[in-house]
Design a protein around this motif. Structure first.
Motif, PDB file in Angstrom:
ATOM      1  N   MET A 120       0.810  -1.216   0.000  1.00  0.00           N
ATOM      2  CA  MET A 120       0.000   0.000   0.000  1.00  0.00           C
ATOM      3  C   MET A 120       0.844   1.267   0.000  1.00  0.00           C
ATOM      4  O   MET A 120       0.423   2.306  -0.472  1.00  0.00           O
ATOM      5  CB  MET A 120      -0.941   0.010   1.211  1.00  0.00           C
ATOM      6  CG  MET A 120      -2.081  -0.973   1.095  1.00  0.00           C
ATOM      7  SD  MET A 120      -3.235  -0.807   2.455  1.00  0.00           S
ATOM      8  CE  MET A 120      -2.248  -1.310   3.839  1.00  0.00           C
ATOM      9  N   LEU A 121       2.039   1.196   0.561  1.00  0.00           N
ATOM     10  CA  LEU A 121       2.891   2.366   0.675  1.00  0.00           C
ATOM     11  C   LEU A 121       4.232   2.106   0.010  1.00  0.00           C
ATOM     12  O   LEU A 121       4.718   0.984   0.001  1.00  0.00           O
ATOM     13  CB  LEU A 121       3.122   2.709   2.152  1.00  0.00           C
ATOM     14  CG  LEU A 121       1.923   3.249   2.910  1.00  0.00           C
ATOM     15  CD1 LEU A 121       2.233   3.286   4.392  1.00  0.00           C
ATOM     16  CD2 LEU A 121       1.533   4.617   2.421  1.00  0.00           C
ATOM     17  N   LEU A 127       1.871   2.345   8.953  1.00  0.00           N
ATOM     18  CA  LEU A 127       1.406   3.590   8.338  1.00  0.00           C
ATOM     19  C   LEU A 127       1.461   4.746   9.331  1.00  0.00           C
ATOM     20  O   LEU A 127       1.896   5.858   9.004  1.00  0.00           O
ATOM     21  CB  LEU A 127      -0.020   3.412   7.803  1.00  0.00           C
ATOM     22  CG  LEU A 127      -0.693   4.651   7.205  1.00  0.00           C
ATOM     23  CD1 LEU A 127       0.195   5.303   6.148  1.00  0.00           C
ATOM     24  CD2 LEU A 127      -2.048   4.287   6.617  1.00  0.00           C
ATOM     25  N   ASP A 157      -7.835   1.828   0.141  1.00  0.00           N
ATOM     26  CA  ASP A 157      -8.210   2.907  -0.765  1.00  0.00           C
ATOM     27  C   ASP A 157      -9.316   3.756  -0.147  1.00  0.00           C
ATOM     28  O   ASP A 157     -10.365   3.236   0.250  1.00  0.00           O
ATOM     29  CB  ASP A 157      -8.685   2.346  -2.106  1.00  0.00           C
ATOM     30  CG  ASP A 157      -7.586   1.594  -2.840  1.00  0.00           C
ATOM     31  OD1 ASP A 157      -6.611   2.246  -3.252  1.00  0.00           O
ATOM     32  OD2 ASP A 157      -7.709   0.361  -2.981  1.00  0.00           O
ATOM     33  N   GLY A 193      -6.174   8.232  -1.228  1.00  0.00           N
ATOM     34  CA  GLY A 193      -5.137   7.881  -0.272  1.00  0.00           C
ATOM     35  C   GLY A 193      -5.408   6.545   0.372  1.00  0.00           C
ATOM     36  O   GLY A 193      -6.259   5.758  -0.075  1.00  0.00           O
ATOM     37  N   VAL A 194      -4.672   6.274   1.432  1.00  0.00           N
ATOM     38  CA  VAL A 194      -4.830   5.073   2.241  1.00  0.00           C
ATOM     39  C   VAL A 194      -5.233   5.518   3.641  1.00  0.00           C
ATOM     40  O   VAL A 194      -4.804   6.582   4.089  1.00  0.00           O
ATOM     41  CB  VAL A 194      -3.522   4.255   2.267  1.00  0.00           C
ATOM     42  CG1 VAL A 194      -2.356   5.083   2.777  1.00  0.00           C
ATOM     43  CG2 VAL A 194      -3.663   2.989   3.110  1.00  0.00           C
ATOM     44  N   ASP A 222      -1.939  10.622   2.399  1.00  0.00           N
ATOM     45  CA  ASP A 222      -1.324  10.554   1.082  1.00  0.00           C
ATOM     46  C   ASP A 222      -0.432   9.312   1.032  1.00  0.00           C
ATOM     47  O   ASP A 222       0.389   9.089   1.927  1.00  0.00           O
ATOM     48  CB  ASP A 222      -0.504  11.818   0.827  1.00  0.00           C
ATOM     49  CG  ASP A 222       0.087  11.852  -0.567  1.00  0.00           C
ATOM     50  OD1 ASP A 222       1.109  11.163  -0.784  1.00  0.00           O
ATOM     51  OD2 ASP A 222      -0.435  12.578  -1.428  1.00  0.00           O
ATOM     52  N   LYS A 223      -0.569   8.501  -0.013  1.00  0.00           N
ATOM     53  CA  LYS A 223       0.186   7.251  -0.079  1.00  0.00           C
ATOM     54  C   LYS A 223       1.682   7.478  -0.242  1.00  0.00           C
ATOM     55  O   LYS A 223       2.482   6.646   0.184  1.00  0.00           O
ATOM     56  CB  LYS A 223      -0.328   6.390  -1.234  1.00  0.00           C
ATOM     57  CG  LYS A 223      -1.705   5.797  -0.988  1.00  0.00           C
ATOM     58  CD  LYS A 223      -2.102   4.832  -2.095  1.00  0.00           C
ATOM     59  CE  LYS A 223      -3.460   4.206  -1.819  1.00  0.00           C
ATOM     60  NZ  LYS A 223      -3.861   3.228  -2.861  1.00  0.00           N
ATOM     61  N   SER A 224       2.070   8.591  -0.853  1.00  0.00           N
ATOM     62  CA  SER A 224       3.487   8.843  -1.096  1.00  0.00           C
ATOM     63  C   SER A 224       4.191   9.503   0.078  1.00  0.00           C
ATOM     64  O   SER A 224       5.309   9.151   0.431  1.00  0.00           O
ATOM     65  CB  SER A 224       3.660   9.711  -2.350  1.00  0.00           C
ATOM     66  OG  SER A 224       3.176   9.040  -3.496  1.00  0.00           O
TER      67      SER A 224
END
Length: 333
Positions: free
Chosen positions: A17-18, A101, A263, A272-273, A289-291
């Motif tokens: 996911m990341l 996360l 998601d 995002g996650v 934000d995933k990034s």
């Protein structure tokens, strides 16, 4: 599936996911040293618990810790047996994916440059989104209505001035905050004075939740869910020092029942996650934000049909557009 297999599966889920953390892998000796540090810290906290806390009902749950390894800062996930005072026995610990996360969010927050704040300044937050209300029609049926929650808000950093709130172009002064800040109406100075240790921070937040949502109260929320909601409110609506923000994320990782939604979409349409917790048919999600692992917003989604709608309905959603410190009320970033 065994506990070890489940944890490995969760770690693989988190890595999918990341993106990989932009930090070098630590040497094995440093990983082991960090692990020993967590073990000794947990043992110390367990010995130092007050008699009042020890008398609370204790459910079994594991403590999953995401740790930044000193300057190397690679994420390490440990799973240990530890007690959460008052946690229901059927609620699992925070998943490894959610812990990872939250740790990445904490690392991102801690890396944010410290803003020098002085008396007379204001915390500024701009959000967009909606809430839902149930309204009775003339025929006696219940109708779900959306209310616009887009607003800008300016809160005095020390609580010495009233908070200014602007909605749809209209300004409103909110009542003053007793004691110049609390968990329900935080100021920057109040947030800066909170414990930097995640365990101590969660204990303070959970004790507050226990008084209003614990045994003997009429609340059905429960202390763990209320603690999760309170931390989310502090992260979304307040402006705090990087150290405090990081501690809030790490405190959330100690709450049983926290998991990840791969998601999610915030009120501004950003994908995002999410870190989430489900209670009483509703899932509260913090969207990142995933990034960058930066907090984008929060939403509440129904996971079962009820008076508010069908499963999958987003009943509330708020996105943070901008936040920071400004010199006067009414000034934007």
């Amino acid at each position: 599936m065994s506990l070890e297999q489940r944890e490995q599966s969760e770690r693989e889920q988190a890595s999918r996911m990341l993106p990989p953390a932009p930090y070098p892998e630590p040497a094995p000796r440093r990983v082991e040293a960090r692990r020993e540090h967590f073990l000794s810290e947990i043992d110390r906290q367990a010995r130092s618990r007050s008699p009042r806390l020890a008398l609370r009902p204790r459910g079994r749950w594991g403590l999953a810790l995401g740790a930044a390894v000193a300057a190397g800062a690679a994420v390490v996930v440990l799973t240990l047996n530890f007690g959460s005072p008052g946690a229901p026995p059927n609620v699992p610990p925070a998943s490894a994916a959610s812990v990872e996360l939250l740790e990445r969010a904490a690392l991102a927050a801690a890396a944010t440059p410290q803003t020098k704040v002085r008396a007379g300044q204001y915390s500024y937050v701009k959000t967009v989104g909606h809430t839902s209300v149930l309204s009775e029609t003339k025929s006696g049926e219940m109708q779900l209505l959306r209310q616009n929650e887009a607003m800008e808000q300016w809160t005095s950093v020390d609580g010495s001035e009233q908070t200014l709130q602007r909605k749809e172009g209209n300004d409103k002064l909110l009542p003053g905050t007793p004691g110049r800040g609390n968990l329900n109406s935080p100021t920057y100075n109040f947030l800066a004075a909170l414990p930097a240790d995640p365990g101590a921070l969660l204990e303070r937040i959970r004790d507050h939740a226990e008084k209003n949502h614990g045994a003997g109260s009429d609340s059905t929320t429960g202390p763990d869910q209320e603690a999760f909601v309170t931390i989310g409110d502090l992260l979304r609506d307040g402006v705090s020092p990087p150290e405090t923000t990081a501690a809030l994320y790490r405190a959330a990782a100690l709450i049983p029942g926290v998991d990840v939604v791969p998601d999610a979409v915030d009120a501004a349409g950003r994908k995002g996650v999410a870190v989430a917790r489900t209670h009483d048919g509703e899932r509260t999600e913090w969207i990142f934000d995933k990034s960058t692992a930066r907090l984008l917003g929060e939403r509440t989604v129904l996971v079962e049909d009820n008076a508010w709608g069908k499963a999958g309905t987003v009943v509330t959603s708020v996105a943070v557009i901008n936040s920071g410190i400004v010199d006067e009320a009414g000034q934007s970033l």
